[in-house]
Write a protein that holds these residues in place. Structure first.
Motif, short mmCIF file in Angstrom:
data_model
loop_
_atom_site.label_atom_id
_atom_site.label_comp_id
_atom_site.label_asym_id
_atom_site.label_seq_id
_atom_site.Cartn_x
_atom_site.Cartn_y
_atom_site.Cartn_z
N ILE A 117 17.33 -10.39 -0.50
CA ILE A 117 16.00 -9.82 -0.78
C ILE A 117 15.64 -8.79 0.29
O ILE A 117 15.19 -7.69 -0.02
CB ILE A 117 14.94 -10.94 -0.82
CG1 ILE A 117 15.16 -11.79 -2.06
CG2 ILE A 117 13.53 -10.35 -0.81
CD1 ILE A 117 14.52 -13.14 -1.99
N ALA A 118 15.84 -9.17 1.54
CA ALA A 118 15.56 -8.24 2.64
C ALA A 118 16.43 -6.99 2.49
O ALA A 118 15.96 -5.87 2.69
CB ALA A 118 15.81 -8.92 3.98
N PHE B 198 13.36 -13.55 -7.30
CA PHE B 198 12.72 -14.44 -8.28
C PHE B 198 11.23 -14.63 -7.98
O PHE B 198 10.86 -15.06 -6.89
CB PHE B 198 13.43 -15.80 -8.28
CG PHE B 198 12.84 -16.80 -9.24
CD1 PHE B 198 12.91 -16.59 -10.61
CD2 PHE B 198 12.22 -17.95 -8.77
CE1 PHE B 198 12.36 -17.52 -11.50
CE2 PHE B 198 11.68 -18.88 -9.66
CZ PHE B 198 11.75 -18.66 -11.02
N ASP B 199 10.42 -14.29 -8.95
CA ASP B 199 8.95 -14.46 -8.89
C ASP B 199 8.24 -13.51 -7.93
O ASP B 199 7.02 -13.60 -7.79
CB ASP B 199 8.55 -15.91 -8.51
CG ASP B 199 8.44 -16.80 -9.75
OD1 ASP B 199 8.73 -16.33 -10.86
OD2 ASP B 199 8.05 -17.97 -9.60
N ILE B 200 8.98 -12.62 -7.24
CA ILE B 200 8.28 -11.74 -6.29
C ILE B 200 8.51 -10.25 -6.54
O ILE B 200 7.68 -9.44 -6.14
CB ILE B 200 8.64 -12.06 -4.81
CG1 ILE B 200 10.12 -11.81 -4.52
CG2 ILE B 200 8.25 -13.49 -4.45
CD1 ILE B 200 10.41 -11.64 -3.04
N VAL C 72 2.54 -5.20 -3.00
CA VAL C 72 3.02 -4.11 -2.15
C VAL C 72 3.94 -3.21 -2.98
O VAL C 72 4.88 -3.70 -3.59
CB VAL C 72 3.82 -4.67 -0.94
CG1 VAL C 72 4.30 -3.55 -0.04
CG2 VAL C 72 2.98 -5.69 -0.16
N SER C 73 3.66 -1.91 -2.99
CA SER C 73 4.57 -0.98 -3.67
C SER C 73 5.80 -0.73 -2.79
O SER C 73 5.66 -0.48 -1.59
CB SER C 73 3.86 0.36 -3.93
OG SER C 73 2.96 0.22 -4.99
N ILE C 74 6.97 -0.82 -3.39
CA ILE C 74 8.22 -0.57 -2.67
C ILE C 74 8.77 0.75 -3.23
O ILE C 74 9.34 0.78 -4.33
CB ILE C 74 9.23 -1.72 -2.91
CG1 ILE C 74 8.63 -3.08 -2.55
CG2 ILE C 74 10.54 -1.46 -2.15
CD1 ILE C 74 8.30 -3.28 -1.10
N GLU C 75 8.61 1.83 -2.48
CA GLU C 75 9.04 3.14 -2.96
C GLU C 75 10.55 3.15 -3.12
O GLU C 75 11.28 2.78 -2.20
CB GLU C 75 8.58 4.24 -2.00
CG GLU C 75 7.07 4.45 -1.96
CD GLU C 75 6.29 3.36 -1.21
OE1 GLU C 75 6.91 2.55 -0.50
OE2 GLU C 75 5.05 3.33 -1.37
N LEU D 224 6.29 -5.59 -5.09
CA LEU D 224 6.50 -6.89 -4.47
C LEU D 224 5.21 -7.69 -4.58
O LEU D 224 4.14 -7.18 -4.24
CB LEU D 224 6.85 -6.68 -2.98
CG LEU D 224 6.69 -7.89 -2.05
CD1 LEU D 224 7.69 -8.98 -2.39
CD2 LEU D 224 6.85 -7.45 -0.58
N ILE D 225 5.32 -8.91 -5.10
CA ILE D 225 4.20 -9.85 -5.03
C ILE D 225 4.44 -10.68 -3.78
O ILE D 225 5.16 -11.68 -3.83
CB ILE D 225 4.16 -10.80 -6.25
CG1 ILE D 225 4.47 -10.08 -7.56
CG2 ILE D 225 2.84 -11.56 -6.32
CD1 ILE D 225 3.45 -9.11 -7.97
N ARG D 226 3.88 -10.25 -2.65
CA ARG D 226 4.16 -10.99 -1.41
C ARG D 226 3.60 -12.40 -1.47
O ARG D 226 4.21 -13.36 -1.00
CB ARG D 226 3.58 -10.27 -0.19
CG ARG D 226 4.10 -10.88 1.13
CD ARG D 226 3.28 -10.49 2.33
NE ARG D 226 1.90 -10.90 2.25
CZ ARG D 226 1.44 -12.13 2.55
NH1 ARG D 226 2.26 -13.07 2.96
NH2 ARG D 226 0.15 -12.41 2.43
N VAL E 84 15.05 -4.77 -0.47
CA VAL E 84 13.83 -4.04 -0.09
C VAL E 84 14.19 -2.90 0.88
O VAL E 84 13.72 -1.77 0.73
CB VAL E 84 12.78 -5.00 0.53
CG1 VAL E 84 11.62 -4.23 1.14
CG2 VAL E 84 12.27 -5.97 -0.54
N LEU F 144 13.73 1.15 0.15
CA LEU F 144 12.87 1.98 1.01
C LEU F 144 13.68 3.01 1.80
O LEU F 144 13.16 4.04 2.19
CB LEU F 144 12.06 1.10 1.96
CG LEU F 144 10.91 0.34 1.30
CD1 LEU F 144 10.30 -0.67 2.27
CD2 LEU F 144 9.82 1.31 0.81
N ASP G 81 -1.30 -10.55 -3.17
CA ASP G 81 -0.95 -9.48 -2.24
C ASP G 81 0.20 -8.68 -2.86
O ASP G 81 1.33 -9.17 -2.93
CB ASP G 81 -0.54 -10.09 -0.89
CG ASP G 81 -0.36 -9.06 0.21
OD1 ASP G 81 -0.53 -7.85 -0.05
OD2 ASP G 81 -0.05 -9.47 1.35
#
Lengths: 307, 307
Positions: free
Chosen positions: B203-204, B19-21, B160-163, B150-152, B207, B211, B158
């Motif tokens: 979430i972890a 949510f939101d990220i 981050v592209s999450i391939e 990802l909107i860290r 991600v 990856l 900030d």
């Protein structure tokens, strides 16, 4: 093979933003457990150190873990455990997890590796329950798997290895007592949604930074807006240690487990040693005794040596 | 070069547990914006579709984004925007983000790519503010960067592209209205710490699954214990769509953004089409009109065509 020595090492749970889900293993300090199969029924504990830990297996962390394993090994009558603890209980770097993990990894080796690592975590969690009343896995999992581990879920247990780049770790253990149960009790049971969102941004960033070997991203993500602001008040000098460590070049860090140890991650050994110096200066100034460790992330899990 | 066509596509924000990220871009549907540099001062909007969107640039999503860009381009007098919206406003697949992102990406191309993607996200967020009152980036970022983003953090921004591995996406848009502001309002401002811990485990896991190209882990992690239980009550048929999609082989999925669209991820195209069939059956049964899209994750971001 009837006897083996296991060297389970210290672990850092939470990893700043990953409360209850992330942890990693250290290459030192490590305990030493000699485990031997015996015909004498039950678990027999011999302490070779000065900690006076209970020898009743149901009250002993190693014993409880071993009893859980023995529930699934009806062919084995008993084990002798000779325990030499080098990870100080109460330090916050997974002393009880090492006690629980070391003996079940050793027993599994003697039994021809019949259990998976996930099974061994499951057994060792019974040891954590004796130590802190909670069957948490965030020290146990990295102790057994090595590296950085994610506990995605507890029911059912889901452990994921997060491959990390080379990281140097500095740990300082100020000689004060922070009881895990106290450190749990001061946490609020509710968190603001907006803080939870910040936290999951950082967790996602940390996992991505580790898997992508992006040191800057790891550093930016090592931020905890929920647990650290509450728990750090139990650790004198915490804010100064953190500030001086980052000024000395550390990527970031925070409370190890529920404290009182503080850990910092660095890209190279020289920085990790400079960080140790800063940590030591803070506790010398405050007048609290301390131990420091400068080490790396342990990729191997529990080391075994058979004679 | 004075004129270019931009094709910004739909996006799925939140990605269940993020949510939101977290968010990702779709390969269809996409809008079409023609952007032209002009000597006439200001932003001139010409609508080539039937949505009757405002042409006052301060009240128009594309216009507000372009005005933000123009604040940093004093050498440019004006832009003409010819807008053909194909992503239906209110669908929950980032229609406003496409309007905002498309025009600033096009303008940047005409200006010799003087801005970074991060700058473009910053400008486009002014468009989101016009649309929903909130400068959120979880649709804008994937629309501009492509892939999973990802909107860290928001302050400072900030991204981050999450391939991610190849993923097929099925989206169903039931023709009901769920206003973003309503969908925000029903959320509780506090969450239980134990639920937050479950969420950050997922979430972890998500991600890491992306990856590591671990489809099973992606599927296990697509679980939301905080937002979905509250918001899904606004979408008739949600639970049945989810169950039947997973039974048909989808890895998992949930509400797209704040709804009413629902998305599902699958490993292969055949499954994604079978999932679409299940979704359609549910809404036929309930008697609600719908659109479905079977597509893949867009790795490219906004596509540009110059004449």
């Amino acid at each position: 093979m009837k006897k083996v020595k296991a060297f389970p090492c210290g672990t850092v749970a939470n990893m700043v933003c990953g409360f209850d889900i992330l942890g990693f293993a250290l290459n030192e300090p490590c305990d030493e457990f000699e485990v031997e199969i015996t015909d004498e029924p039950g678990v027999h504990i011999i302490n070779n150190d000065d900690y006076n830990l209970p020898t009743d297996p149901e009250k002993n962390v190693s014993g409880a873990a071993m009893l859980a394993l023995m529930d699934e090994t009806p062919d084995v009558r008993g084990f002798i455990i000779r325990s030499t603890k080098l990870i100080k209980p109460g330090s916050g770097i997974g002393s009880s997890a090492a006690s629980a993990a070391g003996v079940v990894v050793a027993a599994n080796y003697l039994l021809g590796n019949r259990f998976s690592k996930l099974d061994l975590v499951r057994f060792a969690m019974f040891g954590e329950k004796v130590a802190s009343g909670v069957k948490h896995a965030d020290n146990i999992a990295p102790c057994i798997y090595g590296g950085v581990t994610l506990i995605r879920a507890i029911h059912p247990l889901d452990i994921v290895s997060i491959e990390a780049p080379l990281l140097h770790v500095t740990v300082v253990h100020p000689q004060i007592e922070v009881r895990t149960s106290d450190a749990r009790q001061i946490l609020k049971q509710q968190v603001l949604l907006k803080d939870a969102i910040k936290q999951w941004g950082n967790i996602a960033g940390l996992v991505a930074g580790l898997l992508k070997s992006d040191y800057d991203l790891i550093g930016r993500s090592l931020e905890d807006v929920i647990i650290e602001p509450v728990r750090s008040i139990l650790i004198p000098g915490f804010d100064e240690v953190k500030k001086r460590s980052k000024d000395a070049g550390a990527l970031g860090g925070g409370i190890s487990g529920s404290g009182p140890s503080i850990f910092m991650l660095s890209k190279d050994a020289a920085t990790a040693h400079a960080v140790a110096k800063e940590m030591e200066d803070v506790f010398i100034k405050i007048g609290i005794d301390y131990h420091t460790h400068v080490t790396t992330i342990n990729q191997q899990g529990v080391k075994l040596v058979s004679e």
